[in-house]
Every structure is written in structure tokens, then in C-alpha cells.
Design a protein around this motif. Sequence first.
Motif, PDB file in Angstrom:
ATOM      1  N   SER A 279      -0.009  33.240  22.885  1.00 36.25           N
ATOM      2  CA  SER A 279       0.145  32.411  23.624  1.00 36.25           C
ATOM      3  C   SER A 279      -1.863  32.152  23.110  1.00 36.25           C
ATOM      4  O   SER A 279      -2.399  33.157  23.675  1.00 36.25           O
ATOM      5  CB  SER A 279      -0.650  32.607  25.364  1.00 36.25           C
ATOM      6  N   PRO A 280      -2.257  30.786  22.522  1.00 36.82           N
ATOM      7  CA  PRO A 280      -3.569  30.957  22.025  1.00 36.82           C
ATOM      8  C   PRO A 280      -4.766  31.070  23.254  1.00 36.82           C
ATOM      9  O   PRO A 280      -5.970  30.898  23.699  1.00 36.82           O
ATOM     10  CB  PRO A 280      -3.780  30.171  21.646  1.00 36.82           C
ATOM     11  N   ILE A 281      -4.208  30.719  24.521  1.00 39.28           N
ATOM     12  CA  ILE A 281      -5.127  30.241  25.803  1.00 39.28           C
ATOM     13  C   ILE A 281      -5.582  31.466  26.425  1.00 39.28           C
ATOM     14  O   ILE A 281      -6.208  32.569  26.456  1.00 39.28           O
ATOM     15  CB  ILE A 281      -4.183  29.198  26.616  1.00 39.28           C
ATOM     16  N   LYS A 282      -4.286  32.356  26.185  1.00 40.18           N
ATOM     17  CA  LYS A 282      -4.480  33.757  26.938  1.00 40.18           C
ATOM     18  C   LYS A 282      -4.194  34.748  26.386  1.00 40.18           C
ATOM     19  O   LYS A 282      -4.668  36.128  27.321  1.00 40.18           O
ATOM     20  CB  LYS A 282      -3.410  33.822  28.107  1.00 40.18           C
ATOM     21  N   ASP A 283      -3.580  35.356  25.380  1.00 39.34           N
ATOM     22  CA  ASP A 283      -3.670  36.324  24.585  1.00 39.34           C
ATOM     23  C   ASP A 283      -5.151  36.089  24.188  1.00 39.34           C
ATOM     24  O   ASP A 283      -5.978  35.574  23.299  1.00 39.34           O
ATOM     25  CB  ASP A 283      -2.548  36.579  23.343  1.00 39.34           C
ATOM     26  N   ALA A 284      -5.544  37.979  23.579  1.00 44.59           N
ATOM     27  CA  ALA A 284      -6.840  37.444  23.334  1.00 44.59           C
ATOM     28  C   ALA A 284      -6.658  37.980  21.171  1.00 44.59           C
ATOM     29  O   ALA A 284      -8.021  37.364  20.192  1.00 44.59           O
ATOM     30  CB  ALA A 284      -7.323  39.540  22.902  1.00 44.59           C
ATOM     31  N   TYR A 299      -0.666  20.211  24.230  1.00 47.05           N
ATOM     32  CA  TYR A 299      -2.075  19.119  24.632  1.00 47.05           C
ATOM     33  C   TYR A 299      -3.464  20.100  24.148  1.00 47.05           C
ATOM     34  O   TYR A 299      -3.397  20.181  25.418  1.00 47.05           O
ATOM     35  CB  TYR A 299      -1.119  18.643  26.018  1.00 47.05           C
ATOM     36  N   PRO A 300      -3.396  20.461  23.732  1.00 50.23           N
ATOM     37  CA  PRO A 300      -4.457  21.286  23.348  1.00 50.23           C
ATOM     38  C   PRO A 300      -5.635  20.481  23.939  1.00 50.23           C
ATOM     39  O   PRO A 300      -6.424  20.862  24.409  1.00 50.23           O
ATOM     40  CB  PRO A 300      -4.601  21.136  22.123  1.00 50.23           C
ATOM     41  N   GLU A 301      -5.574  18.736  23.417  1.00 47.95           N
ATOM     42  CA  GLU A 301      -6.562  18.294  24.463  1.00 47.95           C
ATOM     43  C   GLU A 301      -6.908  18.499  25.951  1.00 47.95           C
ATOM     44  O   GLU A 301      -8.321  17.953  26.446  1.00 47.95           O
ATOM     45  CB  GLU A 301      -6.863  16.732  23.717  1.00 47.95           C
ATOM     46  N   ASN A 302      -5.809  18.723  26.740  1.00 47.36           N
ATOM     47  CA  ASN A 302      -5.613  19.395  27.921  1.00 47.36           C
ATOM     48  C   ASN A 302      -6.847  20.453  28.493  1.00 47.36           C
ATOM     49  O   ASN A 302      -6.553  21.096  29.376  1.00 47.36           O
ATOM     50  CB  ASN A 302      -4.416  19.380  28.267  1.00 47.36           C
ATOM     51  N   TYR A 303      -6.761  21.196  27.809  1.00 47.94           N
ATOM     52  CA  TYR A 303      -6.876  22.785  27.300  1.00 47.94           C
ATOM     53  C   TYR A 303      -8.424  22.738  26.260  1.00 47.94           C
ATOM     54  O   TYR A 303      -7.788  24.054  26.257  1.00 47.94           O
ATOM     55  CB  TYR A 303      -5.795  23.538  27.424  1.00 47.94           C
ATOM     56  N   MET A 304      -8.938  21.970  26.080  1.00 50.20           N
ATOM     57  CA  MET A 304      -9.992  23.028  25.472  1.00 50.20           C
ATOM     58  C   MET A 304     -10.863  23.639  26.321  1.00 50.20           C
ATOM     59  O   MET A 304     -11.390  25.074  25.245  1.00 50.20           O
ATOM     60  CB  MET A 304     -11.219  21.288  25.027  1.00 50.20           C
ATOM     61  N   LYS A 305     -11.464  24.108  26.627  1.00 44.46           N
ATOM     62  CA  LYS A 305     -12.791  24.817  27.623  1.00 44.46           C
ATOM     63  C   LYS A 305     -11.911  25.742  26.758  1.00 44.46           C
ATOM     64  O   LYS A 305     -12.512  26.817  26.458  1.00 44.46           O
ATOM     65  CB  LYS A 305     -12.582  24.049  29.099  1.00 44.46           C
ATOM     66  N   GLU A 306     -10.450  26.077  27.831  1.00 45.30           N
ATOM     67  CA  GLU A 306      -9.758  28.012  27.438  1.00 45.30           C
ATOM     68  C   GLU A 306      -9.769  28.396  26.406  1.00 45.30           C
ATOM     69  O   GLU A 306     -10.009  28.942  25.541  1.00 45.30           O
ATOM     70  CB  GLU A 306      -8.680  27.701  28.683  1.00 45.30           C
ATOM     71  N   LEU A 307      -9.256  27.056  25.213  1.00 45.65           N
ATOM     72  CA  LEU A 307      -9.591  27.495  23.758  1.00 45.65           C
ATOM     73  C   LEU A 307     -10.413  27.363  23.553  1.00 45.65           C
ATOM     74  O   LEU A 307     -10.223  28.943  22.438  1.00 45.65           O
ATOM     75  CB  LEU A 307      -7.952  26.108  23.467  1.00 45.65           C
ATOM     76  N   SER A 308     -11.215  27.022  23.967  1.00 47.93           N
ATOM     77  CA  SER A 308     -12.385  26.962  23.074  1.00 47.93           C
ATOM     78  C   SER A 308     -13.872  28.645  23.459  1.00 47.93           C
ATOM     79  O   SER A 308     -13.546  29.354  22.639  1.00 47.93           O
ATOM     80  CB  SER A 308     -13.095  25.679  23.221  1.00 47.93           C
ATOM     81  N   SER A 309     -13.101  28.810  24.580  1.00 53.71           N
ATOM     82  CA  SER A 309     -13.710  30.189  25.225  1.00 53.71           C
ATOM     83  C   SER A 309     -13.046  31.653  24.824  1.00 53.71           C
ATOM     84  O   SER A 309     -13.580  31.849  25.136  1.00 53.71           O
ATOM     85  CB  SER A 309     -13.729  29.765  26.952  1.00 53.71           C
ATOM     86  N   ASN A 310     -10.963  31.425  24.406  1.00 52.19           N
ATOM     87  CA  ASN A 310     -10.767  32.418  23.643  1.00 52.19           C
ATOM     88  C   ASN A 310     -11.537  32.608  22.935  1.00 52.19           C
ATOM     89  O   ASN A 310     -10.703  32.435  21.285  1.00 52.19           O
ATOM     90  CB  ASN A 310      -9.447  32.021  23.850  1.00 52.19           C
ATOM     91  N   LYS A 311     -12.613  33.333  22.312  1.00 52.19           N
ATOM     92  CA  LYS A 311     -12.801  33.237  20.562  1.00 52.19           C
ATOM     93  C   LYS A 311     -12.931  34.376  20.277  1.00 52.19           C
ATOM     94  O   LYS A 311     -12.464  34.623  18.942  1.00 52.19           O
ATOM     95  CB  LYS A 311     -14.860  33.563  21.352  1.00 52.19           C
ATOM     96  N   SER A 312     -11.619  35.605  20.883  1.00 58.12           N
ATOM     97  CA  SER A 312     -11.219  36.784  19.995  1.00 58.12           C
ATOM     98  C   SER A 312      -9.951  35.814  19.839  1.00 58.12           C
ATOM     99  O   SER A 312      -9.983  36.517  18.559  1.00 58.12           O
ATOM    100  CB  SER A 312     -11.014  37.884  20.970  1.00 58.12           C
ATOM    101  N   MET A 313      -9.372  34.891  19.988  1.00 59.46           N
ATOM    102  CA  MET A 313      -7.949  34.552  20.028  1.00 59.46           C
ATOM    103  C   MET A 313      -8.666  34.022  18.342  1.00 59.46           C
ATOM    104  O   MET A 313      -8.330  33.471  17.178  1.00 59.46           O
ATOM    105  CB  MET A 313      -7.099  33.572  20.734  1.00 59.46           C
ATOM    106  N   LYS A 314      -9.896  32.796  18.648  1.00 60.10           N
ATOM    107  CA  LYS A 314     -10.167  31.878  17.377  1.00 60.10           C
ATOM    108  C   LYS A 314     -10.506  32.579  16.341  1.00 60.10           C
ATOM    109  O   LYS A 314     -10.116  32.490  14.515  1.00 60.10           O
ATOM    110  CB  LYS A 314     -11.068  31.269  17.852  1.00 60.10           C
ATOM    111  N   ALA A 315     -11.240  34.210  16.512  1.00 58.32           N
ATOM    112  CA  ALA A 315     -11.153  35.108  15.269  1.00 58.32           C
ATOM    113  C   ALA A 315     -10.356  35.636  14.766  1.00 58.32           C
ATOM    114  O   ALA A 315     -10.380  35.998  14.001  1.00 58.32           O
ATOM    115  CB  ALA A 315     -12.414  35.915  16.257  1.00 58.32           C
TER     116      ALA A 315
END
Length: 446
Positions: A279-284, A299-315
Motif C-alpha cells: 500500500s503506497p498509502i499505509k506501508d513505509a 483514485y490517487p486524486e482522492n488520497y493526495m494528502k495521504e500519498l504525499s505525506s508518506n515520504k518514506s514510501m515515496k523515497a
Amino acid sequence: MEYPRVMIAAPRSGSGKTTITCGILRAMINSGLSLCSYKCGPDYIDPMFHRTVLGIPSGNLDTFFTDDSTTRSLFVQSYSGDMAVIEGVMGLYDGIGGVETQGSSYDLARALSVPIVLVVDAKGAGRSIIAQLKGFLDYDEYHLIKAVILNRTSVAFGNTLGVIIEKELGIKYLGTIPEIKDQQLSSRYLGLVMPEEVPEINKKIDDLAEVITENLNLEELKKLASEAAELDIIKEDSSSKFVNVGVVLAVARDEAFCFYYKENLEMLKEAGVKLVEFSPIKDAQLPDGVDGILLGGGYPENYMKELSSNKSMKASIKNAIDSGMPILAECGGFMYLSDSIKNSDNQIYDMVGAIKARVEWKGKLVRFGYVTVDMGELQIKGHEFHYYDTDNNGDCCVATKPFGGKSWNCIHSKNGGYIGFPHLYYPSNPEFINNFVEVMKNYGGH
């Protein structure tokens, strides 16, 4: 082996076929039948709805995506239970561009020799329905239309019309569903939110099943399904399927990323790929030991805050891609890999940054419909549907619409994979997945 099957179709969109299909599925499940279901066309929502709410196997079949032989093979390979119910799309004969039969419900019924049940919205009409049905029967070259269900009229009047339908047209009348407020499954429930997020859906389906059981001749429906013609199938050697080739693919699966064709995932597994969800939203971070990433739409547009704030997953994703890990990303997955997304309120959220692109809401449908994607060495079919666009959609491929021939550059090639807006249907060209599996094997040293 016999494959009892029936298609629920309609003269046009908005006739109630989705509502009635769901009610029929639940009613038959309640009677003890084991079912599988399919959606005609590229829509993700209805099969997802069937799987998550009704709990039955469901997939997509489409005669634009695949030829007759492949379509039949996909159907047989995934068939399970006592009977298959196929939900049509749009009007029965509406295919590519709205003017060709390829890609239509009727074309799929022809390819699979499926008996068709037409759902007709009878509200505000009487004998004119007979004329409408006669026109559809006259257009039925393969004599597949076998029965009709009348929707949104009184049961007594529907039964009166039913006698005339059977006498004058020679098709079965299965019953009438009266108009019942608050039991229609609107696009709000089927399109804008995940099914499991709407708690009243199960009660709606249960109530629908009661109405269906009371008013439709389900025994006759089962009889029609059992009378479906024998399919001409080329038997495939299944001895090589599901052989583990040692590669592991991380598949994004959560509220934001949920659009996956069952047929695509099955093809990956048949190629020996182990699928591990995250999960890009919940997993680290990405799962350990993976050789590739698959980011579907959703639906990433409905969860942009959660996706954006999960910096460890983005990295984690950015580092994996920078290290050369192969990746496939479609539509919402492509948006997530961009630098940023600006929503309809002009709020900007930072994303993964693996693709140098800025995404923004356009306030209208940017692209919609079938495409053939030319990747140079191969072509693969898919479709697009998105209200967001970017300032860098990629240029390694060319997408062409089947009707009118309009084409445009699209898709980024990255690490042997592809990132862009088109949703691809892998069975339309198995070589696409064979190539991607080889890239993952090379990356992982297998």
C-alpha cells in the motif's frame, strides 16, 4: 465441458442492466448456485464490485482487445462454478466509436455464443416496446436474443406486455422489475467511491435480490444459460503454467490504486511471477526482495494528502527506480510517479518525482476510449479515461484511436518498463509481459 452462460444487455445505457445484473447474481447465489461473472468492455468498476460485494470471480472480456479465439480461451480458462453471467456495456450493438459492432456487447455474445437477455426500460411506454424489440431482433444476425426483462413499470402491465412479446416476437418474457426508489445502483456507488466504502450497498443488493426472486423467472434464465451452444476452443498445454521463475513483482493495492484487470494479473502469474501487494498509502516502504513494481490506476486524486505525506514510501519507490528496478505504471500510477499533482481546488501535492512532470486537474475529460499503443517492436491494446493531464506525457510510444485514426505521442520508457496514461490489456499481446518478465529477471540476477 459445457459452459452455461447468459448475457444481460440493454438497448442503451441507463436501462438498469447493472442494477438487475447485481440483483440476479445475489438472488442466484442465495439459491445455492456457484457463479462467475464478466463485464463486457474495459470498465474496472463493475467487476471490482462483483468481486468485493458479491464475492464472486469476475473479469473483463472485450473483442477490441482480443480476437475471437483468445476471447474464448480467456473465458474458458477463468470459468468457474455452475454458470457465468456476463454484463453488457452501453447499448447492445454499440461498439467502437458508437457506430461499429466490434467491442460491443453483441460482438462478445457472438464470439462466445451467449444467449442474450435484454433489459428494457419500460417506464412511460406500452406497445411501442414491442416495436423496439422487433427492431433489435431484426438486427440480430446470429439469433442470440432469447429473452427480455421489463424494468421500471408495473408488474401487472409488464405481464400483459409479456404475453404479447412471447406471442408476436417468439422470445421469452422473464418478468418485470417495478420502479423502486432507493434501490437503483447509481454511478455514485459504482464509480466514484470504492464499493466497500458504501455500507448500505449490501442491504441494497439484498433488497434487490428479493425483488428479483419474486418477479423474475430465474429457472427459465438458468435454462437459457444451459442451452448455450458448445464453444469451439483450442485446448492449450497448461503444464508450463504457474512455474516459478524466481521473480517477485510488488503490486500497489489500496484505496488509491485498485484498477487491475484480473486477466493481466493471471497472465503475470502464468508467466511465473510472484505477486506481492503493498500500500503506497499505509506501508513505509516497498516489500523486501522484489524485482519490479506495478502501479495500477485508481483514485490517487482522492488520497493526495495521504500519498504525499508518506515520504518514506515515496523515497523507497524513487530509490528503487533510480537503481534500475523495472516498473509498469498506468494512469493514476503514472500521476503518483510525477513531481506533483494539482487538484480541482488548486492545491499542489508533492509526489514521488521519478518522472519529471506536473499533473493538474483539467475540469473535463482529457482522453476517453480505446487505443492501440505502438511500442516500436510490438503493439498492445488498451484504453484511456482521465480528467487530469501532465506537461510531460512521454514520447516513446504512439497511441492511435481505432475510429478516426487520431494519434498522439505517449508513455515514458523507464528501466525496461512503461509509465503513462493508457490502461493496457496484456492478453492483447502476451509478448509485452514476456519482455517485462525478462527485464525483471535480468535486474534481479535470476
